[in-house]
Motif scaffolding. Structure first.
Motif, mmCIF file in Angstrom:
data_model
loop_
_atom_site.group_PDB
_atom_site.id
_atom_site.type_symbol
_atom_site.label_atom_id
_atom_site.label_comp_id
_atom_site.label_asym_id
_atom_site.label_seq_id
_atom_site.Cartn_x
_atom_site.Cartn_y
_atom_site.Cartn_z
ATOM 1 N N UNK A 143 0.813 -1.213 0.000
ATOM 2 C CA UNK A 143 0.000 0.000 0.000
ATOM 3 C C UNK A 143 0.847 1.264 0.000
ATOM 4 N N UNK A 144 2.156 1.135 -0.138
ATOM 5 C CA UNK A 144 3.034 2.292 -0.136
ATOM 6 C C UNK A 144 3.544 2.545 -1.543
ATOM 7 N N UNK A 145 3.236 3.658 -2.172
ATOM 8 C CA UNK A 145 2.344 4.701 -1.675
ATOM 9 C C UNK A 145 0.866 4.360 -1.824
ATOM 10 N N UNK A 146 0.502 3.507 -2.816
ATOM 11 C CA UNK A 146 -0.892 3.092 -2.906
ATOM 12 C C UNK A 146 -1.009 1.813 -3.720
ATOM 13 N N UNK A 147 -2.133 1.161 -3.587
ATOM 14 C CA UNK A 147 -2.406 -0.063 -4.328
ATOM 15 C C UNK A 147 -3.905 -0.237 -4.490
ATOM 16 N N UNK A 148 -4.321 -0.985 -5.491
ATOM 17 C CA UNK A 148 -5.741 -1.168 -5.760
ATOM 18 C C UNK A 148 -6.118 -2.635 -5.581
ATOM 19 N N UNK A 149 -7.208 -2.852 -4.871
ATOM 20 C CA UNK A 149 -7.767 -4.176 -4.594
ATOM 21 C C UNK A 149 -9.153 -4.212 -5.233
ATOM 22 N N UNK A 150 -9.508 -5.347 -5.833
ATOM 23 C CA UNK A 150 -10.881 -5.498 -6.322
ATOM 24 C C UNK A 150 -11.359 -6.910 -6.061
ATOM 25 N N UNK A 151 -12.676 -7.027 -5.944
ATOM 26 C CA UNK A 151 -13.314 -8.334 -5.744
ATOM 27 C C UNK A 151 -14.695 -8.294 -6.377
ATOM 28 N N UNK A 152 -15.162 -9.479 -6.816
ATOM 29 C CA UNK A 152 -16.474 -9.600 -7.461
ATOM 30 C C UNK A 152 -17.405 -10.434 -6.581
ATOM 31 N N UNK A 153 -18.670 -9.994 -6.538
ATOM 32 C CA UNK A 153 -19.695 -10.619 -5.705
ATOM 33 C C UNK A 153 -20.949 -10.839 -6.541
ATOM 34 N N UNK A 154 -21.807 -11.785 -6.141
ATOM 35 C CA UNK A 154 -23.122 -11.838 -6.775
ATOM 36 C C UNK A 154 -23.838 -10.517 -6.469
ATOM 37 N N UNK A 155 -24.474 -9.935 -7.485
ATOM 38 C CA UNK A 155 -25.137 -8.647 -7.283
ATOM 39 C C UNK A 155 -26.364 -8.797 -6.392
ATOM 40 N N UNK A 156 -26.557 -7.846 -5.474
ATOM 41 C CA UNK A 156 -27.804 -7.874 -4.706
ATOM 42 C C UNK A 156 -28.960 -7.503 -5.645
ATOM 43 N N UNK A 157 -30.193 -7.820 -5.279
ATOM 44 C CA UNK A 157 -31.310 -7.483 -6.151
ATOM 45 C C UNK A 157 -31.437 -5.966 -6.343
ATOM 46 N N UNK A 158 -32.063 -5.575 -7.443
ATOM 47 C CA UNK A 158 -32.235 -4.148 -7.745
ATOM 48 C C UNK A 158 -33.036 -3.431 -6.667
ATOM 49 N N UNK A 159 -33.805 -4.180 -5.888
ATOM 50 C CA UNK A 159 -34.577 -3.587 -4.796
ATOM 51 C C UNK A 159 -33.709 -3.231 -3.591
#
Length: 180
Positions: A143-159
């Motif tokens: 994280x020095x000076x910065x870093x990017x993390x990503x993760x994918x999830x099942x989408x919650x319903x539109x409601x």
């Protein structure tokens, strides 16, 4: 040989016209242009081009920022649904040489409407859908000076317009509006 005033005026006008054409054809001073140069004594000429370096895009604006372990700051950059998948992107920063390690099975979102906990997706081969991978079961990055993390999830319903995002050891990102 004598030059009449009329001839002198004509030559001057022609010279000024050529000078104006050359100036109009030259690029503005703030742009880098390709230039041609020939090496002394060389039979041909080479082309030397100055690289035009594009400006870096502006840094994304953080939706929320939360403190993490060892003085690391985590900034939520994106929580957006594409199709049936929610992608969460987080930036971590640290003034010191700090690494963030997050186990995939401890990363989750909470559907704020139903209170349902949703974990990170796996692909058909059983690999976690997130990055940067550090081993088979966790994210790890400097994280020095910065870093990017990503993760994918099942989408919650539109409601469900908002979710809460939970990263181990980091304060929760609560009430995050899901972009659709």
């Amino acid at each position: 040989m004598t030059i009449s005033r009329a001839m002198l005026a004509g030559l001057t006008a022609t010279a000024l016209g050529l000078t104006a054409c050359q100036q109009a054809a030259s690029p503005p001073a703030n742009e880098k242009a390709a230039t041609e140069t020939a090496a002394p004594g060389a039979s041909g000429s080479g082309v030397v081009r100055d690289e035009v370096v594009p400006e870096a895009p502006p840094a994304p604006t953080a939706i929320q920022t939360q403190p993490g372990p060892d003085g690391i700051q985590f900034a939520l950059l994106k929580a957006a649904v594409t199709g049936d998948i929610l992608t969460v992107t987080v930036n971590c920063t640290s003034e010191k040489n700090q690494w963030a390690y997050l186990k995939f099975d401890e990363i989750s979102i909470i559907d704020d409407t139903t209170s349902q906990r949703i974990g990170v997706l796996k692909d058909n081969a059983g690999a976690w859908m997130g990055s940067p991978l550090n081993g088979k079961d966790r994210i790890g990055l400097n994280c020095s000076p910065n870093g990017v993390i990503w993760a994918k999830f099942p989408a919650p319903p539109a409601t469900s317009p908002t979710v809460s995002i939970n990263l181990p050891g980091v304060a929760p990102f609560d009430g995050v509006t899901v972009a659709r």
